[in-house]
Design a protein around this motif. Structure first.
Motif, short mmCIF file in Angstrom:
data_model
loop_
_atom_site.label_atom_id
_atom_site.label_comp_id
_atom_site.label_asym_id
_atom_site.label_seq_id
_atom_site.Cartn_x
_atom_site.Cartn_y
_atom_site.Cartn_z
N ALA A 116 0.83 -1.21 0.00
CA ALA A 116 0.00 0.00 0.00
C ALA A 116 0.86 1.26 0.00
CB ALA A 116 -0.93 -0.01 1.21
N VAL A 117 1.98 1.23 0.73
CA VAL A 117 2.89 2.38 0.75
C VAL A 117 3.52 2.57 -0.63
CG1 VAL A 117 5.03 3.30 1.72
CG2 VAL A 117 3.35 2.22 3.22
N ARG A 118 3.90 1.49 -1.28
CA ARG A 118 4.49 1.60 -2.61
C ARG A 118 3.49 2.15 -3.62
NH1 ARG A 118 6.84 -3.43 -1.00
NH2 ARG A 118 5.24 -4.60 -2.12
N ASP A 119 2.24 1.70 -3.54
CA ASP A 119 1.20 2.22 -4.44
C ASP A 119 1.01 3.72 -4.24
OD1 ASP A 119 0.79 -0.29 -5.51
OD2 ASP A 119 -0.97 -0.73 -4.28
N PHE A 120 1.00 4.14 -2.98
CA PHE A 120 0.84 5.57 -2.66
C PHE A 120 2.02 6.37 -3.21
CE2 PHE A 120 1.56 9.20 0.15
CZ PHE A 120 0.29 9.75 0.29
N ALA A 121 3.24 5.88 -3.00
CA ALA A 121 4.43 6.61 -3.40
C ALA A 121 4.56 6.75 -4.91
CB ALA A 121 5.67 5.93 -2.83
N ALA A 122 4.01 5.79 -5.66
CA ALA A 122 4.15 5.79 -7.11
C ALA A 122 2.97 6.42 -7.84
CB ALA A 122 4.34 4.36 -7.60
N SER A 123 1.97 6.90 -7.10
CA SER A 123 0.71 7.33 -7.71
C SER A 123 0.77 8.74 -8.28
CB SER A 123 -0.41 7.25 -6.66
OG SER A 123 -1.58 7.87 -7.12
N ASP A 124 0.46 8.87 -9.56
CA ASP A 124 0.30 10.20 -10.16
C ASP A 124 -0.89 10.93 -9.55
OD1 ASP A 124 2.48 9.80 -11.81
OD2 ASP A 124 1.28 9.05 -13.49
N PHE A 125 -1.95 10.18 -9.26
CA PHE A 125 -3.14 10.79 -8.65
C PHE A 125 -2.80 11.42 -7.30
CE2 PHE A 125 -6.42 10.11 -5.39
CZ PHE A 125 -7.34 11.05 -5.81
N VAL A 126 -2.08 10.70 -6.46
CA VAL A 126 -1.71 11.24 -5.15
C VAL A 126 -0.86 12.49 -5.30
CG1 VAL A 126 -0.37 10.78 -3.05
CG2 VAL A 126 -1.95 9.04 -3.93
N ALA A 127 0.08 12.47 -6.24
CA ALA A 127 0.93 13.64 -6.45
C ALA A 127 0.11 14.85 -6.85
CB ALA A 127 1.99 13.33 -7.51
N ARG A 128 -0.91 14.63 -7.70
CA ARG A 128 -1.76 15.75 -8.13
C ARG A 128 -2.66 16.23 -7.00
NH1 ARG A 128 -5.42 14.02 -11.25
NH2 ARG A 128 -4.80 11.86 -11.70
N ALA A 129 -3.23 15.30 -6.23
CA ALA A 129 -4.22 15.67 -5.22
C ALA A 129 -3.59 16.20 -3.93
CB ALA A 129 -5.11 14.45 -4.90
N PHE A 130 -2.43 15.66 -3.54
CA PHE A 130 -1.83 16.00 -2.25
C PHE A 130 -0.52 16.76 -2.38
CE2 PHE A 130 -4.84 12.75 -1.18
CZ PHE A 130 -5.24 13.04 0.10
N GLY A 131 0.06 16.78 -3.57
CA GLY A 131 1.36 17.42 -3.75
C GLY A 131 2.49 16.42 -3.62
N ALA A 132 3.52 16.58 -4.44
CA ALA A 132 4.62 15.62 -4.47
C ALA A 132 5.38 15.57 -3.14
CB ALA A 132 5.57 15.96 -5.61
N GLU A 133 5.53 16.72 -2.47
CA GLU A 133 6.27 16.73 -1.20
C GLU A 133 5.49 16.00 -0.11
OE1 GLU A 133 9.34 17.75 1.65
OE2 GLU A 133 9.14 17.13 -0.45
N VAL A 164 6.91 12.66 1.89
CA VAL A 164 7.10 12.61 3.33
C VAL A 164 6.21 11.54 3.96
CG1 VAL A 164 6.80 13.90 5.48
CG2 VAL A 164 7.90 14.99 3.51
N TYR A 165 4.95 11.47 3.55
CA TYR A 165 4.04 10.48 4.12
C TYR A 165 4.53 9.07 3.81
CZ TYR A 165 -0.36 8.31 5.58
OH TYR A 165 -1.30 7.55 6.22
N ALA A 166 4.95 8.84 2.56
CA ALA A 166 5.40 7.51 2.17
C ALA A 166 6.65 7.10 2.95
CB ALA A 166 5.67 7.48 0.67
N VAL A 167 7.58 8.04 3.13
CA VAL A 167 8.79 7.74 3.89
C VAL A 167 8.44 7.36 5.32
CG1 VAL A 167 10.78 8.89 4.98
CG2 VAL A 167 10.43 9.09 2.52
N MET A 168 7.54 8.09 5.96
CA MET A 168 7.17 7.79 7.34
C MET A 168 6.47 6.45 7.47
SD MET A 168 6.15 11.30 9.29
CE MET A 168 4.82 11.77 8.20
N LYS A 169 5.56 6.16 6.55
CA LYS A 169 4.83 4.90 6.64
C LYS A 169 5.71 3.72 6.27
CE LYS A 169 1.12 6.31 8.44
NZ LYS A 169 0.77 5.86 9.81
#
Length: 473
Positions: free
Chosen positions: A427-444, A448-453
């Motif tokens: 689940a962390v890998r899916d989040f870190a690689a997601s274009d949708f997440v980058a657009r919706a939440f911002g790449a930074e 940071v969230y992926a690194v912590m999880k």
């Protein structure tokens, strides 16, 4: 000692609670005029995991909170769930560990009825001081992520109407150092503890505590609605009324968890929001109900064919983004144990009408109350991040006019639908690689969230479980 008597709210069950008007700059002065100066003010800042961080500030210095703000390190959002610095985030000492300025969230200054001395509490939101003066929202504060999705919907003329449902277990405190809390199973029948869903006797067993929860919610202005005995012994659920203010609805969920825990401790118990405390019993979820209100004030999902199409698009967006955002809904290693077949926790990327085995449900009810119920999140999830991901997913479907697969009927656990992962690392890998997440939440934020999880997941995978010792030692 009973809590103070307060009047019950006069809100009809089907009526959303409107957002409170913006208070004046003298919110603290108004509080003091009504309640007196509190001994302390507990300033509450929910971190990335929904854990409350903050300070105790003397009531005599309360005015400074609304004037100068509260200085807390920006890196508070780079702590892991245990409160330790995650160096891989790159936002700690290497940046000088600068302070952010935290501002009170309007309308959240409330009494703390379970405190031993007169106390108040107020929620905070973090801002980054600008070198040129002024402040900007700190990009790692989850509250600002939710605000961004609300603003995106508003640009389309849509406003979310939201309600949370929160499940929890009552527990006995740990018997000693290093021990674990023990389950509280109401003695409603003879024999071993068993499922006793919607049991009135289980409500009666802890009626005093549950009534104190309602009293405290009324005193704090939290819109608590129904309390039920849930799908396992000692498990309860508190529902919140729908709010036309999405930010306030998420604040309510954060504060309700604190309230339940505070009242339970006052009664010598613990309230556990662990997603899956017992393998043999149901886990605890945090369901989110969302409808969209149009400019004219009506439910946009209930306007004939156009409303039905909007609902389908929103549901399709939630399904299309579900794998990418799963770690926001299920943010803990333990939480993935909750997603098991037959448990009323969803296991597939699915939707349906009046079907509690799917991930996205359209509840039965009058057309004017048409809404989507998102059923994945565990009780330990961050309400602001959960709601931000839900709204972003709905927006993805609406803006791209996505169409969902046919709604499932019957037992969704037996349907041929894509499965949610049971693996936190995946689940962390899916989040870190997601274009949708980058657009919706911002790449930074994504980084940071992926690194912590990832670090949290690794910490659990480095531990040897008791069953391994019992089997191989």
């Amino acid at each position: 000692m009973p809590l103070p008597e307060v009047a019950a709210p006069t809100v009809a069950a089907e009526t959303p609670i409107e957002a409170s008007p913006d208070p004046t700059h003298d919110e603290f002065g108004a509080y003091v005029a009504e309640h007196g100066v509190p001994d302390i003010i507990e300033v509450l800042l929910p971190d990335t995991h929904g854990v409350l961080r903050g300070k105790w500030i003397p009531g005599t210095a309360g005015g400074k909170i609304w004037g100068d703000g509260v200085a807390i390190p920006l890196s508070i959002f780079g702590l892991d769930v245990w409160g330790r610095e995650v160096e891989e985030t790159g936002i700690h000492i290497e940046t000088g560990d600068r302070d952010g300025i935290c501002r009170p969230v309007p309308g959240t200054l409330k009494q703390v009825p379970w405190a031993p001395r007169p106390s108040a509490q107020v929620m905070l939101s973090m801002y980054e001081p600008s070198e040129r003066g002024g402040e900007t929202p700190w990009e790692l504060d989850p509250r600002h992520k939710l605000a961004h999705q609300v603003e995106r919907l508003a640009a389309l003329g849509l406003h979310p109407c939201v309600a949370f449902e929160l499940e929890f277990y009552l527990m006995k405190p740990a018997p000693g150092p290093g021990g674990l809390p023990e389950p509280v199973f109401p003695a409603s029948s003879s024999g071993p503890a068993r499922q006793n869903m919607y049991s009135m006797s289980d409500l009666d067993a802890y009626a005093g505590l549950l009534h104190e929860i309602r009293q405290a919610a009324n005193l704090q202005g939290l819109p608590a609605d129904t309390i039920i005995s849930e799908a396992a012994p000692g498990q309860y659920e508190v529902n919140l009324y729908h709010r036309n203010d999405a930010m306030a609805a998420a604040d309510d969920a954060i504060l309700l968890r604190r309230l339940i825990d505070g009242v339970a401790r006052r009664n010598g118990l613990r309230a556990s929001f662990m997603a899956k405390p017992f393998l043999e019993f149901a886990g605890s979820g945090m369901h989110v109900h969302v409808s969209l209100t149009a400019k004219a004030g009506h439910n946009a999902f209930s306007t004939g064919e156009a409303g039905e199409a909007l609902l389908r698009h929103a549901a399709a967006g939630l399904l299309a983004t579900m794998a990418d955002t799963a770690v926001l809904y299920v943010p803990s290693y333990n939480g993935f144990r909750r997603l098991v077949p037959g448990s009323y926790a969803p296991t597939g990327v699915s939707w349906g009408y009046d079907n509690r085995s799917v991930a996205v449900r359209v509840p039965n009810g009058p057309e004017k109350a048409r809404r989507l119920e998102h059923r994945i999140a565990g009780a330990d999830a961050h309400p602001h991040l959960v709601l931000a991901a839900v709204l972003a997913g709905m927006l993805e479907g609406i803006e791209r006019q996505l169409e969902p697969p046919p709604p499932l009927t019957g037992n969704a656990y037996e349907a041929e639908a894509p499965l949610l992962t049971y693996d936190m690392a995946e689940a962390v890998r899916d989040f870190a690689a997601s274009d949708f997440v980058a657009r919706a939440f911002g790449a930074e934020y994504q980084r940071v969230y992926a690194v912590m999880k990832a670090a949290e997941c690794a910490a659990f995978e480095r531990r040897i479980g008791m069953l391994e010792y019992e089997t191989y030692l």
